[in-house]
Design a protein around this motif. Structure first.
Motif, PDB file in Angstrom:
ATOM      1  N   PRO A   1       0.865  -1.331   0.030  1.00 48.46           N
ATOM      2  CA  PRO A   1       0.050  -0.051  -0.172  1.00 48.46           C
ATOM      3  C   PRO A   1       0.706   1.182   0.145  1.00 48.46           C
ATOM      4  CG  PRO A   1      -0.953  -1.589   1.417  1.00 48.46           C
ATOM      5  CD  PRO A   1       0.492  -2.288   0.971  1.00 48.46           C
ATOM      6  N   SER A   2       1.959   1.166   0.671  1.00 49.54           N
ATOM      7  CA  SER A   2       2.810   2.304   0.780  1.00 49.54           C
ATOM      8  C   SER A   2       3.656   2.510  -0.421  1.00 49.54           C
ATOM      9  CB  SER A   2       3.681   2.449   1.919  1.00 49.54           C
ATOM     10  OG  SER A   2       2.831   2.520   3.053  1.00 49.54           O
TER      11      SER A   2
ATOM     12  N   TYR B   1       3.032   1.334  -3.569  1.00 49.97           N
ATOM     13  CA  TYR B   1       2.372   2.014  -4.659  1.00 49.97           C
ATOM     14  C   TYR B   1       2.028   3.419  -4.619  1.00 49.97           C
ATOM     15  CZ  TYR B   1       1.554  -2.775  -6.870  1.00 49.97           C
ATOM     16  OH  TYR B   1       1.582  -4.142  -7.292  1.00 49.97           O
ATOM     17  N   ARG B   2       1.736   3.862  -3.405  1.00 53.65           N
ATOM     18  CA  ARG B   2       1.243   5.194  -3.062  1.00 53.65           C
ATOM     19  C   ARG B   2       2.535   6.058  -3.674  1.00 53.65           C
ATOM     20  NH1 ARG B   2       2.931   8.734   0.936  1.00 53.65           N
ATOM     21  NH2 ARG B   2       1.640  10.668   1.103  1.00 53.65           N
TER      22      ARG B   2
ATOM     23  N   ALA C   1       2.724   6.211  -7.448  1.00 52.78           N
ATOM     24  CA  ALA C   1       1.987   6.952  -8.166  1.00 52.78           C
ATOM     25  C   ALA C   1       2.298   8.309  -8.092  1.00 52.78           C
ATOM     26  CB  ALA C   1       0.568   6.654  -7.479  1.00 52.78           C
TER      27      ALA C   1
ATOM     28  N   THR D   1      -0.184   3.513 -12.220  1.00 54.99           N
ATOM     29  CA  THR D   1       0.270   3.558 -10.924  1.00 54.99           C
ATOM     30  C   THR D   1      -0.963   4.074  -9.859  1.00 54.99           C
ATOM     31  OG1 THR D   1       1.190   5.699 -11.290  1.00 54.99           O
ATOM     32  CG2 THR D   1       2.879   3.628 -11.419  1.00 54.99           C
TER      33      THR D   1
ATOM     34  N   GLU E   1      -3.305   1.363  -9.573  1.00 54.80           N
ATOM     35  CA  GLU E   1      -2.815   0.291  -8.497  1.00 54.80           C
ATOM     36  C   GLU E   1      -3.166   0.971  -7.133  1.00 54.80           C
ATOM     37  OE1 GLU E   1       1.005  -1.250 -11.106  1.00 54.80           O
ATOM     38  OE2 GLU E   1       1.178   0.447  -9.818  1.00 54.80           O
ATOM     39  N   GLU E   2      -2.789   2.158  -6.977  1.00 53.54           N
ATOM     40  CA  GLU E   2      -2.926   2.547  -5.513  1.00 53.54           C
ATOM     41  C   GLU E   2      -4.519   2.823  -5.098  1.00 53.54           C
ATOM     42  OE1 GLU E   2      -1.881   3.956  -1.751  1.00 53.54           O
ATOM     43  OE2 GLU E   2      -1.184   2.587  -2.913  1.00 53.54           O
ATOM     44  N   ASP E   3      -5.386   3.063  -6.100  1.00 51.76           N
ATOM     45  CA  ASP E   3      -6.754   3.408  -5.642  1.00 51.76           C
ATOM     46  C   ASP E   3      -7.411   1.685  -5.635  1.00 51.76           C
ATOM     47  OD1 ASP E   3      -6.541   5.912  -5.949  1.00 51.76           O
ATOM     48  OD2 ASP E   3      -8.087   6.260  -7.382  1.00 51.76           O
TER      49      ASP E   3
END
Length: 411
Positions: free
Chosen positions: A44-45, A47-48, A51, A262, A265-267
């Motif tokens: 989660p971190s 990918y953030r 992005a 990206t 991915e994060e969303d």
């Protein structure tokens, strides 16, 4: 990915060469960034950060040649500013700020890249622009909720021990998405009833196929299960990167392509963690070791059951790996207009010596999803929901962000 699993990945990434020639500065810096974030934090971190980096690079290069609508920043580019210098600086500034213990390496790489560009106003103006794009992105996401402390409350009875590992991503249901209107925009219905025939069917399927030493899995199914223990950017970004290069996308189009992927991915992760912590559904290892209390006569308890590897440290429903891979596939499909792709090769540190090849996006997403069943991590109904969510989110991102500008269309 569990943070306990980064050792093999770290060794692989540290051995990777990183070219200083910017054949495509966007894909070069994607590879560099993946090598940094993959080993330092959970998906989660990581990918953030990816992005944020890609959107900053997009804002910078697109302001020089405005083919697409900007994401959020309003930047003014000097005539003739270097796209390469802008992209390098944007990427390096974001990474240095968000991964401070890698800042020295990042700045050294940026210096090498910039050193290969001709001196002059174009380079200088590009550097300034890239810095502005990065700072705008950092300011935009400064209070997005990611730094809120983990407040997950385990279900417990007074005085009774429960396992105590720290959960992954418990704060992400409150993180601001990049394209979605809210973390719950694509929230699915609750998991199926434990008393239903479908629960018994899916329970018994994973009890057989997902068991650590299952004799029911084929050799290829076991290979897939181990291969896709790999999660995070290293499990998705080689796909996007290779396609961008095979399609000979230029800097602006590559920047947009990677920014869309990206953001999706994060969303996707924000959405799936919203659902996971909303429903708090039990993992197979918990369910199967408690199969005598689910109220379903068609399920039987197996006291010693284990999956093929360590179960991820967050609730089961829906499947996170499924939603991320499907969201990426949906973005790529939207951009290319087809499910067929140039051949992409993927490797995994969890399956040494094995190479998987893909020429179809649906086949890629399906393999990733089914691998989570074979590994003993997710029930079949969870795979289906995760894939459906990913398709919706990827399509939403591609339709709502970085659209062709009217100015570019007029040209």
């Amino acid at each position: 990915m569990s943070l306990k699993r980064i050792g093999p990945v770290l060794g692989l990434l540290l051995a990777m060469p990183f070219a200083t020639a910017a054949a495509n500065v966007i894909t070069d810096w994607d590879e560099k960034a993946v090598g940094i974030v993959q080993t330092k934090m959970a998906p989660p971190s990581s990918y953030r950060i990816m992005a944020m980096m890609h959107l900053a690079m997009f804002e910078a290069v697109n302001s020089i040649e405005p083919r697409y609508k900007p994401y959020k920043a309003k930047l003014s580019a000097a005539a003739g500013a270097s796209k390469e210098a802008a992209a390098i600086t944007a990427a390096a500034t974001v990474l240095s700020k968000l991964v401070p213990d890698a800042a020295a390496d990042v700045q050294a790489a940026a210096k090498n890249f910039l050193g290969s560009l001709p001196e002059g106003d174009a380079k200088e103006n590009g550097v300034k622009l890239g810095d502005q794009a990065a700072l705008a992105m950092l300011e935009l996401r400064a209070n997005d909720g990611v730094s809120v402390p983990d407040s997950y409350r385990p279900r417990a009875m007074p005085g009774v021990y429960v396992p105590t590992p720290i959960t992954v991503g418990a704060q992400f249901p409150n993180v601001t998405p990049f394209a979605m209107t809210s973390p719950s925009q694509f929230r699915p219905k609750p998991p199926i009833s434990l008393k239903s025939p479908q629960w018994a069917k899916d329970y018994n399927e994973i009890k057989e196929l997902g068991e650590k030493n299952s004799s029911k899995r084929t050799v290829r199914q076991t290979e897939d299960a181990k291969f896709w223990v790999l999660t995070g950017p290293l499990s998705t970004h080689p796909l996007s990167r290779q396609i961008a290069l095979a399609k000979n996308m230029d800097v602006v189009d590559t920047a947009r392509f990677m920014a869309l992927a990206t953001a999706a991915e994060e969303d996707a992760l924000i959405a799936v963690l919203d659902a996971k912590y909303k429903y708090d559904f039990w993992r197979p290892i918990t369910a199967i070791r408690n199969g005598d209390i689910d109220g379903n006569p068609a399920t039987e308890r197996v006291a010693t059951w284990q999956p093929i590897d360590n179960t991820p440290l967050h609730p089961e429903y829906p499947c996170a790996h499924c939603i991320v891979s499907s969201s990426v596939a949906a973005v790529i499909r939207s951009v290319l207009g087809t499910d067929e792709i140039p051949e992409v090769t993927m490797t995994s540190p969890f399956a040494p010596g094995v190479t998987h090849r893909f020429t179809n996006l649906t086949a890629y997403a399906e393999e990733v999803a089914m691998a989570r069943l074979y590994a003993g991590f997710h029930y079949r109904f969870s795979l289906a929901v995760g894939r459906e969510m990913g398709e919706k989110i990827g399509s939403h991102v591609a339709a709502s962000m970085l659209r062709r500008s009217q100015l570019a269309t007029a040209r």
